[in-house]
Design a protein around this motif. Sequence first.
Motif, PDB file in Angstrom:
ATOM      1  N   THR A 248     -11.940  -1.984   4.950  1.00 15.80           N
ATOM      2  CA  THR A 248     -11.159  -2.026   3.720  1.00 15.80           C
ATOM      3  C   THR A 248     -10.243  -0.806   3.661  1.00 15.80           C
ATOM      4  OG1 THR A 248     -12.950  -3.140   2.558  1.00 15.80           O
ATOM      5  CG2 THR A 248     -11.304  -2.044   1.203  1.00 15.80           C
TER       6      THR A 248
ATOM      7  N   LYS B 246      -7.245  -1.591 -10.542  1.00 19.33           N
ATOM      8  CA  LYS B 246      -8.227  -2.320  -9.737  1.00 19.33           C
ATOM      9  C   LYS B 246      -7.697  -3.666  -9.257  1.00 19.33           C
ATOM     10  CE  LYS B 246     -12.371  -0.196 -11.724  1.00 19.33           C
ATOM     11  NZ  LYS B 246     -13.640  -0.437 -12.486  1.00 19.33           N
TER      12      LYS B 246
ATOM     13  N   TYR C 121      -4.581  -4.287  -8.524  1.00 20.38           N
ATOM     14  CA  TYR C 121      -3.691  -3.944  -7.411  1.00 20.38           C
ATOM     15  C   TYR C 121      -4.517  -3.747  -6.137  1.00 20.38           C
ATOM     16  CZ  TYR C 121      -1.380  -0.684  -4.246  1.00 20.38           C
ATOM     17  OH  TYR C 121      -0.916  -0.059  -3.114  1.00 20.38           O
ATOM     18  N   CYS C 122      -5.592  -2.968  -6.224  1.00 21.33           N
ATOM     19  CA  CYS C 122      -6.439  -2.700  -5.056  1.00 21.33           C
ATOM     20  C   CYS C 122      -7.063  -3.990  -4.519  1.00 21.33           C
ATOM     21  CB  CYS C 122      -7.540  -1.698  -5.418  1.00 21.33           C
ATOM     22  SG  CYS C 122      -6.919  -0.051  -5.837  1.00 21.33           S
ATOM     23  N   HIS C 123      -7.456  -4.883  -5.416  1.00 17.89           N
ATOM     24  CA  HIS C 123      -8.030  -6.166  -5.011  1.00 17.89           C
ATOM     25  C   HIS C 123      -7.011  -6.977  -4.223  1.00 17.89           C
ATOM     26  CE1 HIS C 123      -9.135 -10.464  -5.590  1.00 17.89           C
ATOM     27  NE2 HIS C 123     -10.369 -10.007  -5.438  1.00 17.89           N
TER      28      HIS C 123
ATOM     29  N   CYS D  34       0.921   4.404  -2.759  1.00 17.34           N
ATOM     30  CA  CYS D  34       0.130   5.530  -2.254  1.00 17.34           C
ATOM     31  C   CYS D  34       0.943   6.570  -1.496  1.00 17.34           C
ATOM     32  CB  CYS D  34      -0.993   5.018  -1.343  1.00 17.34           C
ATOM     33  SG  CYS D  34      -2.114   3.849  -2.136  1.00 17.34           S
TER      34      CYS D  34
ATOM     35  N   PHE E 157       0.843  -1.201   0.000  1.00 14.51           N
ATOM     36  CA  PHE E 157       0.000   0.000   0.000  1.00 14.51           C
ATOM     37  C   PHE E 157       0.878   1.251   0.000  1.00 14.51           C
ATOM     38  CE2 PHE E 157      -2.390   3.454   1.812  1.00 14.51           C
ATOM     39  CZ  PHE E 157      -3.696   3.267   1.400  1.00 14.51           C
TER      40      PHE E 157
ATOM     41  N   PHE F 153      -8.121   3.728  -0.276  1.00 13.14           N
ATOM     42  CA  PHE F 153      -7.197   4.095  -1.345  1.00 13.14           C
ATOM     43  C   PHE F 153      -7.471   5.530  -1.818  1.00 13.14           C
ATOM     44  CE2 PHE F 153      -7.710  -0.519  -1.670  1.00 13.14           C
ATOM     45  CZ  PHE F 153      -6.389  -0.933  -1.667  1.00 13.14           C
TER      46      PHE F 153
ATOM     47  N   THR G 136      -6.371  -5.325  -0.713  1.00 19.46           N
ATOM     48  CA  THR G 136      -7.546  -5.528   0.138  1.00 19.46           C
ATOM     49  C   THR G 136      -7.589  -6.931   0.712  1.00 19.46           C
ATOM     50  OG1 THR G 136      -8.836  -3.874  -1.087  1.00 19.46           O
ATOM     51  CG2 THR G 136     -10.070  -5.490   0.191  1.00 19.46           C
TER      52      THR G 136
ATOM     53  N   LEU H 124      -5.734   4.099  -9.064  1.00 20.07           N
ATOM     54  CA  LEU H 124      -4.936   2.880  -8.961  1.00 20.07           C
ATOM     55  C   LEU H 124      -5.564   1.718  -9.724  1.00 20.07           C
ATOM     56  CD1 LEU H 124      -4.209   3.278  -5.164  1.00 20.07           C
ATOM     57  CD2 LEU H 124      -2.521   3.480  -6.983  1.00 20.07           C
TER      58      LEU H 124
END
Length: 305
Positions: free
Chosen positions: A238, A249, A251-253, A218, A214, A241, A256, A247
């Motif tokens: 969660t 998606k 990567y975010c998945h 970020c 993260f 972000f 998370t 970002l």
Amino acid sequence: MGRINNSVVPSDDEILSKRGYKLDRVLGEGSYSKVKSALWKKPGSNETLQVAIKIINRTTAPQDFIERFWPRERDLMEVLQHDNVIQMFDIFSEANKIYMSLERATHGDLLDYVQLKGRLGEQETHKYFSEMCNGIKYLHGLQIVHRDLKCENMLLTAQNSIKIADFGFARKMSKSEISKTFCGSAAYAAPEVLRGVPYEGTSSDIWSLGVILFIMACALMPFRDTSLSKILKDQKNTPNFPEKHKLNKRYCHLVTNILRYDLKKRFSLQDILHHDWLTTIYNKPRPDPSVSSTDSGIESDRSLS
């Protein structure tokens, strides 16, 4: 030289020069240890290496460290051999001090790098995280848990490759074992560690990797670290972000699912290694979407300062 009980005690420079080391500047210092850069001419060779010398003072170090943590670190470092793990070259004791000669990553640590550059682009984040996962896969394969993974312990070589460092809290743990030693940095620690309940070392390491992942993309901490209660409250939700960074998606998945409060739902290392974001291959350079470090902060209690 100094004097203790009327005995002449050789200096660090004198002790190390006999083994081919030429000390340079201090890289870091704690209450009972310090790390200095040095040049080392390997015995029987004309090769000179840049190394880091970790010097531990036995007289000021806590007894628990000398009896428990130090022997573990020493034994582990003697066997570790991996491209993404810091290597130990030499270790010895003299004049109430322990000297450890380590591979030196000359480009500093990941925290300094992110603070200097701001958030990293996706390709760079992907590269560093892949290397971290390779190193952790190696360690966990040897049943070694690190227990203090954080940006400061992710060092960068001259070739900008990751080296996992600082095995002061590391130990061998079988899959059936649980740890009752609550160590590491609160900002990177898994919920079970912060709650003070016995925990599984490998899953705790995975959580810390998620925090680092993260931070790279970020340039913020995923959870408020102003107090323990705030971190634990944030960890149940969660990760938030920053919308302005747009970002990936996938990567975010991944992030998370690594930062799952519920251990049963948290990704394993195998889940991470087979995730489609991590298995993406970058065949050519892409435009770096990173922003300057001046645009990297949103909330003061989540900043990297």
